[in-house]
Design a protein around this motif. Structure first.
Motif, PDB file in Angstrom:
ATOM      1  N   VAL A  11      44.170 -50.255  -6.921  1.00 58.48           N
ATOM      2  CA  VAL A  11      43.524 -49.313  -7.839  1.00 58.48           C
ATOM      3  C   VAL A  11      42.152 -48.903  -7.307  1.00 58.48           C
ATOM      4  N   TYR A  22      46.797 -41.393 -13.132  1.00 54.75           N
ATOM      5  CA  TYR A  22      47.869 -42.382 -12.982  1.00 54.75           C
ATOM      6  C   TYR A  22      48.815 -42.220 -14.157  1.00 54.75           C
ATOM      7  N   ALA A  34      48.905 -50.738 -13.345  1.00 58.40           N
ATOM      8  CA  ALA A  34      48.799 -49.893 -14.536  1.00 58.40           C
ATOM      9  C   ALA A  34      47.680 -50.382 -15.457  1.00 58.40           C
ATOM     10  N   ALA A  37      44.309 -49.622 -13.826  1.00 61.19           N
ATOM     11  CA  ALA A  37      44.081 -48.170 -13.804  1.00 61.19           C
ATOM     12  C   ALA A  37      43.720 -47.646 -15.197  1.00 61.19           C
ATOM     13  N   PHE A  48      44.767 -41.745 -17.585  1.00 63.10           N
ATOM     14  CA  PHE A  48      45.841 -42.724 -17.481  1.00 63.10           C
ATOM     15  C   PHE A  48      46.853 -42.421 -18.574  1.00 63.10           C
ATOM     16  N   MET A  61      53.196 -37.783 -12.512  1.00 58.76           N
ATOM     17  CA  MET A  61      52.349 -37.821 -11.312  1.00 58.76           C
ATOM     18  C   MET A  61      52.497 -36.528 -10.521  1.00 58.76           C
ATOM     19  N   PHE A  72      48.746 -40.969  -8.635  1.00 59.81           N
ATOM     20  CA  PHE A  72      49.593 -42.052  -8.133  1.00 59.81           C
ATOM     21  C   PHE A  72      50.334 -42.720  -9.282  1.00 59.81           C
ATOM     22  N   THR A  73      51.353 -43.473  -8.886  1.00 61.89           N
ATOM     23  CA  THR A  73      52.099 -44.293  -9.822  1.00 61.89           C
ATOM     24  C   THR A  73      52.470 -45.580  -9.099  1.00 61.89           C
ATOM     25  N   CYS A  97      51.293 -37.010  -3.262  1.00 57.57           N
ATOM     26  CA  CYS A  97      51.204 -38.047  -4.285  1.00 57.57           C
ATOM     27  C   CYS A  97      51.447 -39.390  -3.608  1.00 57.57           C
TER      28      CYS A  97
END
Length: 370
Positions: A11, A22, A34, A37, A48, A61, A72-73, A97
């Motif tokens: 992150v 995200y 996650a 983020a 987020f 994303m 990003f993911t 991405c």
């Protein structure tokens, strides 16, 4: 110094690279990405979103990137499988991405908290069609930080989805790293078209066209169908062929931009260990133990898995043997064999019981082979 977990370093690296969006769905062992983020992005002016599932995560994303955000993911195992269709869409539509896959033991839901390297081939071939792929693979927390930045840079420069393929133990490991000096970090932003110029989002006269964010005054089409320079679908075989050639050539023409190979004592070695990810750590110690006992052993680590460095690995054909330890039933070893074309012995050492290699078992295999 910073004491970071690998997922936390991911992150922080994304934020340092300029990521401000995200979207994803939590799944072990990537969930911390996650969680962190969700806390770290809003203070940076970022967004987020927890989506309803992994398909929604990668779709959001892609949409954010089309809108101009570095996005990003993150996911793991089953979630990575669900994302494959949209991953192909991003490759075809050339949408930058970064997709982080923190690998866990499979197939299916497998063993959620056990480390494995079973997604190596899926990262290359999971989505359909002759698509290009860039896959980076860190082996330490510090490297997670810097390869995450490189993932964004490559993605933005080449308009290409980039996969950061982590091992569970790298994602969950905590290590001290020197506090990064953000002023010395190279950050690449996507190029945008010049105002008042004819904009062709998929021009054939360059490897990579500028990418105009939707909503900034340019009207053009984005589709997963084969398309012409303006982005509109076509069945013209010659146009389709040139499009697919260009998708691959933009990466082949920029191989020098990819993170290179790490080597140690390989030049004069009779046997070289070729490894990647967390397997590199016991491999390094095994090389030390082997050298201490008088064995001529070296070490080569792949930081970029795809495109596979066939030319460099082919040069290892002058060794007596190449040992390839992997935490799967043998995936990257096939590419090693293709590279050396039978000119030297290639031996696999595989674990797929959810446990890490230890240096002693790699050393034992070295003694059997050498």
């Amino acid at each position: 110094m910073k004491l970071w977990q690998g997922n936390e370093a991911c992150v922080e690296g994304a934020i340092a690279a300029g990521a401000r969006f995200y979207a994803g769905y939590p799944i072990t062992p990537s969930t911390e990405i996650a969680e962190i983020a969700s806390r770290r992005l809003p203070p940076q002016g970022g967004k987020f979103i927890q989506m309803e599932d992994e398909i929604g995560g990668i779709a959001a994303m892609i949409g954010a990137s089309v809108g101009g955000a570095k996005a990003f993911t993150a996911t793991s195992g089953p979630g990575f499988s669900l994302m494959q269709e949209n991953l192909g869409y991003a490759a075809m539509a050339e949408i930058p991405c970064v997709l982080v896959n923190v690998q866990r033991m499979g197939p299916s839901t497998g063993v959620a908290t056990a480390p494995a390297q079973g997604d190596v081939m899926q990262a290359r071939w999971g989505t359909h069609g002759d698509h290009p792929a860039i896959v980076l693979c860190p082996s330490s927390v510090e490297e997670v930080y810097y390869l995450t930045i490189e993932a964004f840079n490559l993605s933005e420069m080449l308009r290409q989805p980039v996969i950061l393929l982590m091992d569970e133990v790298v994602g969950h490991m905590r290590e001290n790293i020197a506090e990064p000096d953000r002023t010395k970090i190279r950050v690449i932003d996507r190029s945008k078209p010049e105002p008042d110029q004819l904009y062709l989002p998929y021009a054939e006269d360059s490897d990579v066209s500028p990418f105009a964010p939707f909503g900034e005054g340019y009207a053009y089409n984005i589709t997963g169908l084969a398309h012409d320079e303006k982005g509109f679908p076509t069945n013209d075989g010659e146009v389709v062929r040139r499009l697919l050639d260009r998708l691959h050539q933009k990466i082949e023409n920029n191989l020098s931009e990819l993170p290179g190979i790490e080597e140690a004592e390989a030049a004069d070695a009779d046997l070289v260990i070729l490894c990647y990810g967390c397997t590199a750590r016991p491999a390094r110690e095994a090389v030390r133990l082997a050298r201490d006992s008088g064995l001529s052993v070296g070490y080569v680590r792949l930081r970029t898995l795809w495109p596979f460095p066939y030319e460099r690995i082919a040069a290892l054909a002058d060794k007596k043997s190449i040992l390839v330890p992997e935490m799967n039933m043998g995936q990257i070893i096939g590419e090693v064999e293709r590279a050396v074309k039978g000119k030297t012995e290639v031996v696999g050492l595989w674990r797929y019981d959810g446990e890490l290699f230890n240096p002693e078992e790699i050393l034992k295999k070295i003694r059997e082979v050498i």
